[in-house]
Design a protein around this motif. Structure first.
Motif, PDB file in Angstrom:
ATOM      1  N   UNK A   1      49.718  11.262 -91.496  1.00 19.92           N
ATOM      2  CA  UNK A   1      49.490  10.451 -92.637  1.00 19.92           C
ATOM      3  C   UNK A   1      49.607  11.218 -94.133  1.00 19.92           C
ATOM      4  N   UNK A   2      49.309  10.579 -95.213  1.00 19.97           N
ATOM      5  CA  UNK A   2      49.514  11.289 -96.521  1.00 19.97           C
ATOM      6  C   UNK A   2      48.470  10.780 -97.598  1.00 19.97           C
ATOM      7  N   UNK A   3      48.220  11.324 -98.468  1.00 21.62           N
ATOM      8  CA  UNK A   3      47.462  10.849 -99.547  1.00 21.62           C
ATOM      9  C   UNK A   3      48.054  10.592-100.608  1.00 21.62           C
ATOM     10  N   UNK A   4      47.856   9.324-101.163  1.00 20.15           N
ATOM     11  CA  UNK A   4      48.594   8.718-102.421  1.00 20.15           C
ATOM     12  C   UNK A   4      47.653   8.290-103.439  1.00 20.15           C
ATOM     13  N   UNK A   5      47.439   8.892-104.416  1.00 21.21           N
ATOM     14  CA  UNK A   5      46.466   8.541-105.331  1.00 21.21           C
ATOM     15  C   UNK A   5      45.065   8.753-104.789  1.00 21.21           C
ATOM     16  N   UNK A   6      44.307   7.482-104.612  1.00 22.17           N
ATOM     17  CA  UNK A   6      42.978   7.583-103.903  1.00 22.17           C
ATOM     18  C   UNK A   6      43.011   6.739-103.002  1.00 22.17           C
ATOM     19  N   UNK A   7      44.227   6.891-102.227  1.00 21.09           N
ATOM     20  CA  UNK A   7      44.345   6.134-101.050  1.00 21.09           C
ATOM     21  C   UNK A   7      45.014   6.981 -99.915  1.00 21.09           C
ATOM     22  N   UNK A   8      44.800   6.395 -98.493  1.00 17.12           N
ATOM     23  CA  UNK A   8      45.507   7.439 -97.514  1.00 17.12           C
ATOM     24  C   UNK A   8      46.457   6.545 -96.962  1.00 17.12           C
ATOM     25  N   UNK A   9      47.740   6.933 -96.745  1.00 12.57           N
ATOM     26  CA  UNK A   9      48.611   5.985 -96.173  1.00 12.57           C
ATOM     27  C   UNK A   9      48.911   6.574 -94.769  1.00 12.57           C
ATOM     28  N   UNK A  10      48.654   5.664 -93.807  1.00  8.71           N
ATOM     29  CA  UNK A  10      48.958   5.921 -92.374  1.00  8.71           C
ATOM     30  C   UNK A  10      50.315   5.228 -91.993  1.00  8.71           C
ATOM     31  N   UNK A  11      51.181   5.923 -90.861  1.00  3.87           N
ATOM     32  CA  UNK A  11      52.259   5.542 -90.610  1.00  3.87           C
ATOM     33  C   UNK A  11      52.257   5.192 -88.905  1.00  3.87           C
ATOM     34  N   UNK A  12      52.799   3.933 -88.644  1.00  2.65           N
ATOM     35  CA  UNK A  12      52.994   3.692 -87.167  1.00  2.65           C
ATOM     36  C   UNK A  12      54.268   4.280 -86.913  1.00  2.65           C
ATOM     37  N   UNK A  13      54.984   5.293 -87.159  1.00  2.00           N
ATOM     38  CA  UNK A  13      56.191   5.853 -87.010  1.00  2.00           C
ATOM     39  C   UNK A  13      55.972   7.219 -87.092  1.00  2.00           C
ATOM     40  N   UNK A  14      56.877   8.101 -86.357  1.00  2.00           N
ATOM     41  CA  UNK A  14      56.925   9.625 -86.618  1.00  2.00           C
ATOM     42  C   UNK A  14      58.074  10.054 -87.184  1.00  2.00           C
ATOM     43  N   UNK A  15      58.329  10.419 -88.461  1.00  2.00           N
ATOM     44  CA  UNK A  15      59.615  10.820 -88.793  1.00  2.00           C
ATOM     45  C   UNK A  15      59.325  12.321 -88.930  1.00  2.00           C
ATOM     46  N   UNK A  16      60.085  13.099 -88.137  1.00  2.00           N
ATOM     47  CA  UNK A  16      59.653  14.635 -87.909  1.00  2.00           C
ATOM     48  C   UNK A  16      60.914  15.279 -88.848  1.00  2.00           C
TER      49      UNK A  16
END
Length: 417
Positions: free
Chosen positions: A266-281
């Motif tokens: 996942x990643x932090x974007x501002x005050x939100x956490x963005x989760x991914x249902x895919x894995x881009x390596x």
């Protein structure tokens, strides 16, 4: 005035680049679409093609200068001269190259000067390879465009795959008086940082300043993966036309681990956490001008053959300098294999805005205890650096344990355990 050569569009949000190297000189013949210069952007090198066939006219900027998209950097004189061979200017250069190279070759490990590099028309990557290997560039025949030396030419010569002429043998005897001058000489060289190196430096420092970086470690017994690879590598290569490496196992293992610990992907974007249902390596690949990280997209949905094929393709493009901006855009998780360079242990830095990076290291036999007995096993240290703002210590340890379990028992990769 001639036809103008302009800086092409370099990609979304990229407005400028650095002129890395002129590939043509005034008076040389140029074919349509033949590269006349190479540009360095924040991520990749881009070649500037000639819009017409003709004769290279005037270079309007110097190597190392910053140029904007659309700027005129050179002119091409269109006409019959373009169809003539470039031999008119080449003979004048030919005698000068060996002469200048000979004076630099004998005792200093071929630490060539800027003037000598220009005479031999060596790119920065080739020049670095010459300095590291001690190969005499004037004794080699280039396989690149217009007979230029490539990095591979130098590496092959250093490995003894290309026999160098024996003509220079008398050289050490003749300049006997020059030897004392070179022996105690101390040199310094100032080389302007490439745009890519500047960007790497900036991004890594930003990562340290922004993220709460922490690294956790584990080790993994590579016995089963090595055995599986030895058992199937020939069949794999015969069927798919590519080699079965270790990276495919680790990408697959990371995909399984990310399902149990989604915060690592996942990643932090501002005050939100963005989760991914895919894995881009993002796979760290060594290129002539620095480390680059092309992206294997939806790696969690790919087969071993697709993963290994993507890695091999990116490795080839990195060596050739043909990676594009699109190849490196995005990425949700990074794997870096320092083991190919002999690294035993490291603390990798995350690739923002990602939240974690897995570091692989060299495999070496170490004593371990199995069933109460001390035995030798091929072991590898693993390191997971992560952003502690998003990933807890328990999650980081769990992620590494999942990878360890999958690598030590590869059957888990097939049945999604």
């Amino acid at each position: 005035m001639g036809i103008e050569v302009k800086v092409p569009t370099l990609g979304e949000s990229i407005t400028e680049a650095t002129l890395g190297q002129w590939l043509k000189k005034p008076g040389e013949a140029v074919a349509v679409d033949e590269p006349v210069a190479s540009l360095e952007t924040d991520k990749v090198s881009v070649e500037v093609p000639s819009p017409v066939a003709g004769t290279f006219g005037e270079a309007m900027v110097a190597e190392g200068d910053t140029v904007n998209v659309g700027a005129v950097i050179a002119t091409i004189s269109e006409g019959a001269a373009g169809s003539a061979p470039a031999a008119t200017s080449a003979p004048a250069q030919a005698p000068a190259a060996p002469a200048s190279a000979a004076s630099a070759a004998p005792t200093q490990g071929h630490e060539i000067t800027d003037e000598q590099a220009q005479a031999l028309r060596l790119s920065p990557a080739v020049r670095r390879a010459v300095q590291e290997s001690g190969v005499d560039p004037s004794a080699l025949t280039g396989s690149g465009r217009d007979g230029r030396l490539t990095k591979e030419d130098v590496q092959k010569a250093a490995e003894g795959k290309v026999a160098q002429p024996s003509a220079p043998a008398p050289a050490p005897v003749a300049p006997a008086s020059a030897a004392p001058v070179a022996t105690g000489e101390r040199r310094e060289e100032r080389v302007r940082m490439t745009r890519l190196r500047q960007t790497i430096a900036t991004r890594l420092k930003e990562a340290q300043n922004t993220a709460a970086l922490l690294t956790t470690f584990n080790d993994v017994d590579m016995t089963e993966v090595i055995a599986a690879r030895a058992r199937y590598k020939d069949l794999f290569e015969k069927k798919h036309g590519i080699r079965l490496g270790f990276m495919g196992f680790f990408v697959k293992a990371a995909a399984l681990a990310a399902r149990d610990v989604p915060s690592v992907n996942a990643r932090i974007e501002g005050d939100e956490i963005v989760y991914h249902d895919y894995l881009d390596v993002s796979v760290a690949v060594s290129a002539p001008k620095g480390l680059v990280v092309p992206v294997i997209r939806s790696a969690d949905r790919m087969s071993f053959a697709e993963i290994e094929g993507a890695i091999a393709g990116y490795g080839k493009k990195a060596k050739e300098g043909t990676l594009t901006q699109a190849d490196m855009a995005g990425g949700t998780f990074t794997i870096s294999n320092g083991g190919v360079f002999g690294s035993l242990l490291s603390t990798p830095i995350i690739n923002p805005p990602q939240s974690a990076v897995l570091g692989m290291h060299r495999i070496e036999e170490r004593p371990v205890v199995r069933d109460g007995q001390i035995v030798a096993r091929p072991m590898m240290y693993l390191a997971l650096s992560y952003d502690h703002r998003l990933v807890d210590g328990r999650e980081a340890v769990t992620f590494l344990v999942r990878i360890k379990e999958a690598i030590e028992d590869p059957t888990r990769l097939l049945i999604d355990l």
